[in-house]
Design a protein around this motif. Structure first.
Motif, mmCIF file in Angstrom:
data_model
loop_
_atom_site.group_PDB
_atom_site.id
_atom_site.type_symbol
_atom_site.label_atom_id
_atom_site.label_comp_id
_atom_site.label_asym_id
_atom_site.label_seq_id
_atom_site.Cartn_x
_atom_site.Cartn_y
_atom_site.Cartn_z
ATOM 1 N N LYS A 28 64.875 91.450 33.776
ATOM 2 C CA LYS A 28 66.208 91.240 34.335
ATOM 3 C C LYS A 28 66.535 89.750 34.414
ATOM 4 O O LYS A 28 67.698 89.336 34.257
ATOM 5 C CB LYS A 28 66.285 91.860 35.742
ATOM 6 C CG LYS A 28 67.664 91.809 36.390
ATOM 7 C CD LYS A 28 68.647 92.748 35.702
ATOM 8 C CE LYS A 28 69.988 92.806 36.435
ATOM 9 N NZ LYS A 28 70.971 93.682 35.756
ATOM 10 N N LEU A 29 65.512 88.931 34.631
ATOM 11 C CA LEU A 29 65.717 87.487 34.758
ATOM 12 C C LEU A 29 65.731 86.785 33.407
ATOM 13 O O LEU A 29 65.881 85.557 33.360
ATOM 14 C CB LEU A 29 64.608 86.882 35.625
ATOM 15 C CG LEU A 29 64.644 87.287 37.102
ATOM 16 C CD1 LEU A 29 63.423 86.758 37.823
ATOM 17 C CD2 LEU A 29 65.912 86.787 37.780
ATOM 18 N N TYR A 84 67.007 80.772 38.879
ATOM 19 C CA TYR A 84 65.669 81.151 38.426
ATOM 20 C C TYR A 84 65.707 82.133 37.257
ATOM 21 O O TYR A 84 64.840 82.972 37.102
ATOM 22 C CB TYR A 84 64.834 81.727 39.583
ATOM 23 C CG TYR A 84 65.525 82.728 40.475
ATOM 24 C CD1 TYR A 84 65.504 84.086 40.186
ATOM 25 C CD2 TYR A 84 66.182 82.308 41.633
ATOM 26 C CE1 TYR A 84 66.116 85.002 41.012
ATOM 27 C CE2 TYR A 84 66.808 83.210 42.474
ATOM 28 C CZ TYR A 84 66.775 84.564 42.165
ATOM 29 O OH TYR A 84 67.370 85.475 42.988
ATOM 30 N N LEU A 85 66.758 82.017 36.421
ATOM 31 C CA LEU A 85 66.802 82.794 35.186
ATOM 32 C C LEU A 85 65.860 82.210 34.146
ATOM 33 O O LEU A 85 65.625 80.998 34.106
ATOM 34 C CB LEU A 85 68.234 82.819 34.636
ATOM 35 C CG LEU A 85 69.250 83.656 35.423
ATOM 36 C CD1 LEU A 85 70.633 83.505 34.812
ATOM 37 C CD2 LEU A 85 68.847 85.126 35.466
ATOM 38 N N LEU A 108 63.040 89.996 43.885
ATOM 39 C CA LEU A 108 63.557 89.318 42.694
ATOM 40 C C LEU A 108 63.539 87.817 42.898
ATOM 41 O O LEU A 108 63.161 87.058 42.008
ATOM 42 C CB LEU A 108 64.986 89.808 42.400
ATOM 43 C CG LEU A 108 65.535 89.470 41.015
ATOM 44 C CD1 LEU A 108 64.740 90.213 39.955
ATOM 45 C CD2 LEU A 108 67.009 89.865 40.929
ATOM 46 N N GLU A 109 63.933 87.391 44.055
ATOM 47 C CA GLU A 109 63.996 85.953 44.324
ATOM 48 C C GLU A 109 62.603 85.330 44.360
ATOM 49 O O GLU A 109 62.365 84.275 43.787
ATOM 50 C CB GLU A 109 64.714 85.729 45.663
ATOM 51 C CG GLU A 109 64.858 84.250 46.049
ATOM 52 C CD GLU A 109 65.585 84.112 47.371
ATOM 53 O OE1 GLU A 109 64.950 83.656 48.339
ATOM 54 O OE2 GLU A 109 66.775 84.476 47.440
ATOM 55 N N GLU A 140 71.172 81.713 44.556
ATOM 56 C CA GLU A 140 71.884 82.306 43.435
ATOM 57 C C GLU A 140 70.930 82.588 42.276
ATOM 58 O O GLU A 140 69.976 81.848 42.025
ATOM 59 C CB GLU A 140 73.008 81.362 42.972
ATOM 60 C CG GLU A 140 74.123 81.208 43.995
ATOM 61 C CD GLU A 140 75.264 80.340 43.460
ATOM 62 O OE1 GLU A 140 75.458 80.323 42.241
ATOM 63 O OE2 GLU A 140 75.926 79.688 44.273
ATOM 64 N N LEU A 141 71.237 83.668 41.565
ATOM 65 C CA LEU A 141 70.372 84.135 40.478
ATOM 66 C C LEU A 141 70.232 83.109 39.365
ATOM 67 O O LEU A 141 69.192 83.022 38.718
ATOM 68 C CB LEU A 141 70.942 85.449 39.920
ATOM 69 C CG LEU A 141 70.108 86.179 38.872
ATOM 70 C CD1 LEU A 141 68.805 86.648 39.496
ATOM 71 C CD2 LEU A 141 70.885 87.361 38.316
ATOM 72 N N LYS A 142 71.246 82.301 39.166
ATOM 73 C CA LYS A 142 71.239 81.362 38.036
ATOM 74 C C LYS A 142 70.117 80.328 38.142
ATOM 75 O O LYS A 142 69.720 79.731 37.145
ATOM 76 C CB LYS A 142 72.582 80.636 37.945
ATOM 77 C CG LYS A 142 72.883 79.725 39.148
ATOM 78 C CD LYS A 142 74.223 79.027 38.999
ATOM 79 C CE LYS A 142 74.506 78.079 40.168
ATOM 80 N NZ LYS A 142 75.796 77.388 40.007
ATOM 81 N N GLY A 163 60.919 85.415 40.870
ATOM 82 C CA GLY A 163 61.692 84.576 39.941
ATOM 83 C C GLY A 163 61.466 83.096 40.180
ATOM 84 O O GLY A 163 61.271 82.317 39.244
ATOM 85 N N MET A 214 61.753 93.343 36.852
ATOM 86 C CA MET A 214 62.352 92.165 37.487
ATOM 87 C C MET A 214 62.422 90.993 36.521
ATOM 88 O O MET A 214 63.451 90.319 36.391
ATOM 89 C CB MET A 214 61.555 91.777 38.733
ATOM 90 C CG MET A 214 61.731 92.717 39.909
ATOM 91 S SD MET A 214 60.774 92.142 41.340
ATOM 92 C CE MET A 214 61.320 93.288 42.597
#
Length: 853
Positions: free
Chosen positions: A739-740, A713-714, A823-824, A709-711, A827, A736
């Motif tokens: 975006k993070l 590595y924000l 992105l992953e 989930e994106l959260k 990040g 990228m």
């Protein structure tokens, strides 16, 4: 002081004065020594006399008095050694008033005996040194020198009655002196000092008349000696030398040597020898002078003739020099204006170079002149070989021409046509003149022409074979329809025990094999697949490795091990699954055939950012690729075969058992259909590596893959600097990270990034590893930590992990991120490095997996 007499008198006078001073000093020194000896003797006698009086009173008079007197009685005039000695020496001092003889104590009964400062210090020294009994030395009293002698008086047992405790002393003593002064002395304590001081001036006055008398006698004797020496030297030497000097002076004023007169000196010594030598020399000079006059006349005539000849020669030389200057100016103009590099070399060291040569090599004139020509050669072997070839040609033909390779100042190599000739053929040591022509472009053009002609020939050959294969495949399909399809119908009509059944089945299997060959032929003619889809190459390879076709093929090679090493996060490609599986099967089969016995075939996949040329391709589209590597440890491919392996029907396999010769042609066609690239690396006896490059796609495969989930590595507005020489990569990474939730800045080179960080500190640096032609990621990080020690950073590259990446990590760089970015991936790497905890990524993945379960 120009006269010898004056010099001799001064020298002798100085020597006499020095000797007189020495005698005076010695006489004075001996007198002083004598004075000291006399004073020491008198002081010793006076002290011994004082001690003798004390001893007599203590040993002879005092015992008798104790017998005559009642107990408690004490008479100092007859019983005190100090009192009696002082009384006696008072009479002595009436005769010698400047003599000092006394007894001194730190606690005397008589105040006159109180010790002074110096005497108190001596009493302390005597008490500190029990073995010390006397002290002798020079002292000053009332600014006069005295020879002093001090003797320590220590407490003995016989002294305790009068100087011990007051209760033991006679009553008469207590009544006279009290109970304080002179008492309370322990055994061996220094009660006081017996002092004798004799004035040294008194003795000196008595000895001084003797000193002056002796000194006067010495001066008189030396003066008489000085006068005697002067008179003797003047008579025997000076007067005779003066006569010789006057004669020499007269001779020097003569106008000619013929008028010289003989010199007459009395005596038979060295000065007379000088006079005789002068007389002989004057006779010779007369003869030589006459001869010289004649020679001068003859020589004058010769010189006049030679002078006329020299004037004519100077005139001719002036004309020749003017001509040479004109020729030299012409040669300098040619040297400067020539479109070819020109220079001069002596002992292989540059002595002259023209502007064109400097431009061709990238050096200035000052940088080349004085340097050895070895500077331009890439290897010592090339340097020695060119020198040998030129020397041999020049020796035979007076000129030499060779092709060689030179290295410019920027380290690039150029092909050069070098021609040399001696400056002077009769004197090779003067060096050679050479011309240098840059033929790099001609050589490259020739190589490119040969390469293009070879590729054109291969393309035409492949095109012709493709057309032929297409026609054959079309006709074979028509023929095979009956061979493959009709056997099924026939088999349905035949009974199970028919003897024809086995023959029909064999015919059908042969038809299916022929059908597979036809399919390969059609691949050669299609050039472009009819259906593509988004694929993950890892999945395609895994599906093939579990297919019946693979199991059947590998059954023929039971001693070969298949090893896979897949990129976990392999990017997607767009292509044909059927063609890719066929390609994989052919590569595995080809590698298996190349392994004679036991061996390994390794399949590797990876993401790679390609921005450098690939062997065999004129141009390569820069970007992100998925790379499949098929490696074996077989026999390798011979160089003659390597140029033909992709041609149809070219094979070294056993026909009818191992293949048809179309397998590698299918691989080549599939790569072309997918707009990819192919690279082959082989080493005889060690194996072969095929690398297949497929362009990636941003599309996704439709599957149920679980993503982190994106959260997790924000970012939180941390400052990040992206250093990359490719603008597209900088924009992708920046987009990228923005975006993070990060703030980003970019730099187009390592140097630009270092300067940026000097004035703009950031939380993290994203470093590209390869940034040619500027400094790479490792050198950039080295310069960064010079100004910002401990700067956090991650490093990225489109290539595999290298030793330079590992070196950067040893210096402090964090994770290594492979391009192309996702992105992953980027990040998690940034978050992990900023948190300074390399277990963060694993913790996030574990949590995601737990959530998915």
């Amino acid at each position: 002081m120009r006269k010898l007499t004056t010099k001799l008198m001064i020298s002798i006078g100085v020597a006499t004065i020095f000797f007189s001073c020495f005698l005076t000093y010695q006489t004075y020194t001996l007198t002083q020594i004598k004075v000291r000896e006399v004073v020491e003797q008198q002081a010793a006698m006076a002290l011994q006399f004082d001690l003798a009086i004390r001893k007599y009173v203590a040993n002879n008079i005092r015992p008798v008095m104790y017998q005559l007197l009642d107990e408690g009685e004490f008479i100092p005039e007859t019983m005190s050694t100090s009192y009696i000695a002082r009384s006696i020496f008072e009479d002595v001092r009436t005769i010698f008033p400047d003599y000092i003889i006394k007894f001194s104590s730190d606690n005397p009964r008589n105040p006159a005996n109180m010790a002074g400062k110096e005497e108190l210090e001596l009493i302390r020294q005597f008490n500190q040194n029990p073995n010390m009994t006397r002290w002798q030395g020079e002292i000053e009293i009332d600014n006069k020198p005295y020879m002093a002698l001090f003797s320590a008086r220590r407490m003995r047992t016989s002294c305790l009655l009068c100087h011990g405790e007051p209760g033991d002393a006679p009553q008469a003593m207590l009544e006279k002196y009290g109970s304080a002064a002179g008492f309370h002395r322990p055994l061996d304590d220094v009660v006081g000092l017996d002092t004798v001081a004799i004035p040294m001036d008194r003795i000196s006055e008595k000895l001084w008349p003797q000193f002056t008398t002796k000194l006067a006698m010495s001066v008189i004797v030396l003066s008489l000696f000085f006068l005697t020496i002067i008179i003797t030297i003047r008579k025997l030497i000076i007067n005779r030398l003066i006569k010789i000097a006057h004669h020499f002076s007269d001779a020097a004023t003569q106008s000619g040597y013929n008028s010289l007169q003989h010199l007459r000196i009395e005596g038979q010594d060295e000065i007379n020898d000088i006079a005789n030598g002068f007389n002989s020399l004057s006779d010779k000079l007369k003869r030589v002078y006459s001869s010289l006059e004649m020679q001068v006349v003859e020589r004058t005539t010769v010189l006049e003739t030679r002078n006329r000849e020299l004037k004519e020669e100077i005139k001719n030389r002036t004309k020749a020099q003017n001509s040479l200057k004109e020729q030299e100016a012409t040669m300098r103009s040619i040297f400067r204006a020539a479109p070819t590099g020109i220079g001069m070399v002596s002992n292989r060291v540059f002595t002259q170079v023209n502007k064109k040569l400097c431009s061709m090599l990238g050096y200035s004139k000052d940088e080349l002149i004085g340097q050895n020509s070895k500077l331009l050669y890439p290897t010592d072997e090339e340097y020695k070989l060119i020198g040998k070839n030129q020397y041999e040609q020049i020796s035979e033909n007076r000129t030499g021409t060779v092709e060689t390779i030179w290295r410019r100042k920027d380290q690039t190599l150029i092909d050069v046509l070098l021609s040399s000739t001696p400056i002077d053929s009769n004197n090779p040591s003067l060096g050679v003149t050479f011309t240098a022509l840059d033929i790099t472009s001609q050589k490259v053009a020739a190589r490119d022409k040969a390469y293009l002609e070879k590729r054109l020939s291969r393309s035409q050959k492949m095109e012709a074979l493709g057309l032929l294969a297409g026609g054959v495949a079309h006709d074979l399909n028509n023929v095979l329809s009956g061979i493959v399809s009709y056997p099924d119908l026939i088999l349905m009509e035949l009974p199970d025990d028919s003897p024809l059944r086995r023959s029909i089945i064999t015919m059908q299997e042969s038809g299916k094999k022929a059908e597979a060959i036809v399919q390969d032929l059609l691949t050669l003619t299609r050039r472009g697949v009819s259906h593509t889809e988004v694929l993950n190459l890892n999945t395609v390879i895994s599906d093939h490795l579990h297919s019946p076709e693979h199991n059947k093929m590998i059954g023929y090679f039971p001693d070969i091990e298949i090893i896979t090493n897949f990129e976990p996060e392999l990017l997607n490609i767009r292509g044909s699954s059927i063609h890719l599986k066929k390609t994989i099967m052919n590569l595995i089969s080809n590698s298996a055939e190349a392994i004679p016995q036991r061996g390994q075939i390794t399949l590797l996949t990876e993401n790679r950012y390609v921005d450098t040329p690939i062997k065999g391709y004129e141009e390569v589209q820069e970007g992100d690729f998925v790379v499949l590597s098929v490696c074996d440890n077989g026999t390798g491919i011979e160089s003659d075969d390597l140029n033909h392996i992709f041609e149809p029907f070219y094979t070294k396999k056993v026909m009818g058992r191992s293949g048809t010769g179309l397998g590698m042609s299918v691989v080549w066609g599939t790569i072309q259909d997918h707009k990819g690239y192919l690279n082959v690396e082989t080493v005889i006896g060690r194996g072969t590596r095929f690398e297949l490059f497929f362009p990636v796609t941003s599309e996704t495969v439709d599957n149920d893959k679980q993503l982190i989930e994106l959260k997790y590595y924000l970012g939180n507005d941390e400052e990040i600097l992206i250093i990359d020489d490719d603008i597209g990569q900088r924009e992708i990474a920046g987009a990228m990270l923005n975006k993070l939730g990060y703030k980003t800045s970019t730099a187009a080179s390592g140097e630009e990034g270092v300067e940026f960080l000097k004035n703009h500190p950031v939380d993290l640096v994203v470093l590209d590893m390869i940034m040619a032609p500027n400094i790479d990621g490792l050198e950039t990080y080295r310069k960064i930590i010079e100004h910002s020690p401990g700067q956090k950073a991650i490093i990225a590259s489109g290539f595999s992990e290298t030793s330079r990446i590992k070196e950067a990590q040893r210096l402090g760089v964090g994770e290594y991120v492979k391009k192309p970015y996702t992105l992953e991936r980027i990040g998690l790497a940034v978050k992990n490095e900023l948190s300074s905890s390399h277990t963060l990524t694993q913790a996030i993945i574990s949590e995601v997996r737990m959530t998915a379960v």
